[in-house]
Scaffold this motif. Structure first.
Motif, mmCIF file in Angstrom:
data_model
loop_
_atom_site.group_PDB
_atom_site.id
_atom_site.type_symbol
_atom_site.label_atom_id
_atom_site.label_comp_id
_atom_site.label_asym_id
_atom_site.label_seq_id
_atom_site.Cartn_x
_atom_site.Cartn_y
_atom_site.Cartn_z
ATOM 1 N N ALA A 80 0.832 -1.215 0.000
ATOM 2 C CA ALA A 80 0.000 0.000 0.000
ATOM 3 C C ALA A 80 0.865 1.264 0.000
ATOM 4 O O ALA A 80 0.409 2.336 -0.404
ATOM 5 C CB ALA A 80 -0.931 -0.006 1.208
ATOM 6 N N GLY A 81 2.091 1.126 0.482
ATOM 7 C CA GLY A 81 3.001 2.275 0.493
ATOM 8 C C GLY A 81 3.332 2.757 1.891
ATOM 9 O O GLY A 81 3.728 3.916 2.082
ATOM 10 N N LYS A 82 3.223 1.875 2.874
ATOM 11 C CA LYS A 82 3.441 2.285 4.270
ATOM 12 C C LYS A 82 4.848 2.835 4.498
ATOM 13 O O LYS A 82 5.015 3.914 5.046
ATOM 14 C CB LYS A 82 3.184 1.109 5.234
ATOM 15 C CG LYS A 82 1.740 0.682 5.311
ATOM 16 C CD LYS A 82 1.542 -0.452 6.271
ATOM 17 C CE LYS A 82 2.256 -1.721 5.871
ATOM 18 N NZ LYS A 82 1.862 -2.281 4.566
ATOM 19 N N ASN A 215 -3.712 6.204 -1.076
ATOM 20 C CA ASN A 215 -2.388 6.502 -1.623
ATOM 21 C C ASN A 215 -2.338 6.244 -3.137
ATOM 22 O O ASN A 215 -3.265 5.692 -3.708
ATOM 23 C CB ASN A 215 -1.375 5.625 -0.877
ATOM 24 C CG ASN A 215 0.055 6.058 -1.111
ATOM 25 O OD1 ASN A 215 0.307 7.237 -1.370
ATOM 26 N ND2 ASN A 215 0.981 5.126 -1.019
ATOM 27 N N LYS A 216 -1.256 6.615 -3.734
ATOM 28 C CA LYS A 216 -0.950 6.381 -5.158
ATOM 29 C C LYS A 216 -1.907 7.130 -6.084
ATOM 30 O O LYS A 216 -2.268 6.642 -7.161
ATOM 31 C CB LYS A 216 -0.932 4.879 -5.474
ATOM 32 C CG LYS A 216 0.002 4.090 -4.547
ATOM 33 C CD LYS A 216 0.375 2.734 -5.078
ATOM 34 C CE LYS A 216 1.230 1.992 -4.045
ATOM 35 N NZ LYS A 216 1.756 0.722 -4.496
ATOM 36 N N ALA A 217 -2.338 8.318 -5.640
ATOM 37 C CA ALA A 217 -3.250 9.133 -6.453
ATOM 38 C C ALA A 217 -2.568 9.596 -7.732
ATOM 39 O O ALA A 217 -3.237 9.975 -8.690
ATOM 40 C CB ALA A 217 -3.732 10.330 -5.647
ATOM 41 N N ASP A 218 -1.237 9.584 -7.755
ATOM 42 C CA ASP A 218 -0.526 10.015 -8.961
ATOM 43 C C ASP A 218 -0.748 9.042 -10.122
ATOM 44 O O ASP A 218 -0.628 9.427 -11.280
ATOM 45 C CB ASP A 218 0.982 10.133 -8.675
ATOM 46 C CG ASP A 218 1.562 8.839 -8.098
ATOM 47 O OD1 ASP A 218 1.068 8.396 -7.047
ATOM 48 O OD2 ASP A 218 2.482 8.265 -8.705
ATOM 49 N N ILE A 219 -1.075 7.796 -9.818
ATOM 50 C CA ILE A 219 -1.205 6.789 -10.879
ATOM 51 C C ILE A 219 -2.552 6.931 -11.598
ATOM 52 O O ILE A 219 -2.605 6.988 -12.819
ATOM 53 C CB ILE A 219 -1.048 5.354 -10.317
ATOM 54 C CG1 ILE A 219 0.344 5.210 -9.706
ATOM 55 C CG2 ILE A 219 -1.265 4.309 -11.414
ATOM 56 C CD1 ILE A 219 0.593 3.885 -9.012
ATOM 57 N N ASN A 220 -3.637 6.993 -10.822
ATOM 58 C CA ASN A 220 -4.958 7.067 -11.451
ATOM 59 C C ASN A 220 -5.894 7.925 -10.590
ATOM 60 O O ASN A 220 -6.662 7.397 -9.779
ATOM 61 C CB ASN A 220 -5.517 5.647 -11.639
ATOM 62 C CG ASN A 220 -6.797 5.654 -12.462
ATOM 63 O OD1 ASN A 220 -7.460 6.676 -12.618
ATOM 64 N ND2 ASN A 220 -7.149 4.490 -12.991
ATOM 65 N N SER A 253 -0.465 11.114 -2.475
ATOM 66 C CA SER A 253 0.588 10.212 -2.913
ATOM 67 C C SER A 253 1.800 10.347 -1.997
ATOM 68 O O SER A 253 2.243 11.458 -1.700
ATOM 69 C CB SER A 253 0.973 10.574 -4.354
ATOM 70 O OG SER A 253 2.181 9.956 -4.676
ATOM 71 N N ALA A 254 2.292 9.195 -1.579
ATOM 72 C CA ALA A 254 3.446 9.194 -0.671
ATOM 73 C C ALA A 254 4.694 9.750 -1.342
ATOM 74 O O ALA A 254 5.650 10.140 -0.665
ATOM 75 C CB ALA A 254 3.710 7.772 -0.180
ATOM 76 N N ILE A 255 4.680 9.791 -2.679
ATOM 77 C CA ILE A 255 5.875 10.297 -3.372
ATOM 78 C C ILE A 255 5.712 11.752 -3.819
ATOM 79 O O ILE A 255 6.554 12.287 -4.517
ATOM 80 C CB ILE A 255 6.269 9.390 -4.571
ATOM 81 C CG1 ILE A 255 5.094 9.223 -5.544
ATOM 82 C CG2 ILE A 255 6.741 8.014 -4.093
ATOM 83 C CD1 ILE A 255 5.484 8.555 -6.863
#
Ligand code: GDP
Length: 340
Positions: A80-82, A215-220, A253-255
């Motif tokens: 998940a990106g913890k 998380n990972k909103a940058d992808i989709n 997004s964690a990044i």
């Protein structure tokens, strides 16, 4: 566990594992000495009978210097990106002047012999920062034992001056209850997916969350918005938390630094709100009582089974129950009547 943990934190060294003197540990921890903190945590994880008095002494002496931190539980399924988020969030908090300790409760490491914080490549930047301390999950014992050691490690970190404690756990059940019972705020990290799958996250874990971060909103981004809506809808059916704070469903997004900074702000705002309402204090008190009861229950059970290790009556009753000759409740009742 034999895994090499020296790379997790440059100041965590195996050379320091000889039996230390409790007074030296207490002094070093209060000075904020990271090497001594590591030695202290290793010491309190000891199950040796001869270390127990020293352990209690250390915790009792440090207790007045604990409790001032914000304790945050972070969960989410693997991937998940913890760790990515913990690193980013940790660095953000440090940039705001905080000192951040990262601990973990990972029951799966008991089986796989690999800790969630055991991977040296995780949180590289954070682990090198002088205002951060990363400690892998305790390696031995039952779930209850591991959780207890994590709680004690948290107290030692607080006494050493860390004012933010992040406790990571894998979102699969079991350990979340323990982490929930030692933290002020529970953050669930989710990833975009269909609402009904809820990404393998158990309903009980959803119910514990104070903040959900998709998380990972940058992808989709579109899928993330959909997931946000679905989660918000699902939350309508859950009772209001005892904190009386509505559960926040955030996306990001964690990044990406700006979304991590937003999450950080939401966390600190939540903490301020529960401090203002008095919930922070009352939850801490409840948690202490929970740990008292939990520990007492475990000790009573341990003592019972130690005393009845070779108890023929218990063995006989177990046999009777398994053969369906005796009702399990009656059998338990008979044991209790006979136990002094
Ligand atoms: P953990 O198992 O929950 O600790 O997950 P990790 O932090 O190890 O992340 C799993 C993978 O997802 C890694 O390859 C990360 O680089 C990646 N990842 C984490 N957060 C994000 C994000 O916000 N966006 C993208 N694109 N990838 C991410």
């Amino acid at each position: 566990m034999s895994s090499d943990t020296s790379g997790i934190n440059p100041r965590f060294s195996k050379k320091t594992l000889h039996r230390p003197d409790p007074d030296t540990l207490i002094k070093g921890i209060l000075k904020g000495d990271i090497t001594v903190l590591s030695r202290g945590i290793t010491f309190i994880e000891s199950s040796k009978e001869e270390d127990q008095a020293g352990k209690h002494r250390i915790i009792q002496a440090l207790l007045p210097y604990t409790g001032q931190s914000l304790r945050i539980g972070i969960t989410g399924i693997p991937g998940a990106g913890k760790s990515t988020l913990i690193e980013a969030l940790g660095l953000e908090l440090i940039s705001q002047g905080h000192k951040v300790a990262v601990l973990a409760v990972d029951p799966s490491s008991q089986l796989s012999k690999g800790s969630i914080l055991g991977d040296k490549t995780r949180m590289e930047q954070l682990s090198r920062h002088p205002n951060a301390y990363i400690r892998p999950t305790p390696s031995a014992g039952t779930m209850g034992g591991v959780a207890r050691h994590t709680r004690e490690a948290m107290l030692l970190c607080e006494a050493a001056g860390f004012d933010i404690i992040l406790i990571e756990t894998v979102g699969v059940g079991q350990s979340e209850t323990a982490v929930h019972s030692m933290t002020d705020l529970f953050l669930l990290l989710a990833i975009p997916g269909t609402g009904d799958e809820l990404q393998g996250i158990k309903r009980g874990i959803m119910e514990m969350a104070d903040i959900i971060f998709i998380n990972k909103a940058d992808i989709n981004p579109e899928k993330v918005r959909q997931t946000q809506k679905q989660l918000e809808n699902a939350l309508h059916f859950f009772p209001l938390h005892a904190s009386e704070q509505p559960v926040q469903v955030l996306t990001g997004s964690a990044i990406q630094k700006p979304t991590v900074a937003e999450l950080c702000q939401s966390i600190l705002k939540y903490a301020q709100a529960i401090r203002n309402s008095g919930y922070f204090e009352s939850q801490r008190k409840e948690q202490s009582v929970w740990w008292f009861k939990e520990t007492l229950d475990q000790e009573i059970l341990k003592r019972f089974y130690q005393q009845n290790k070779n108890n023929q009556m218990v063995d006989h009753l177990r046999q009777q129950v398994s053969e369906g000759k005796l009702d399990p409740f009656q059998a338990a009742d008979q044991v209790m009547k006979a136990w002094k």
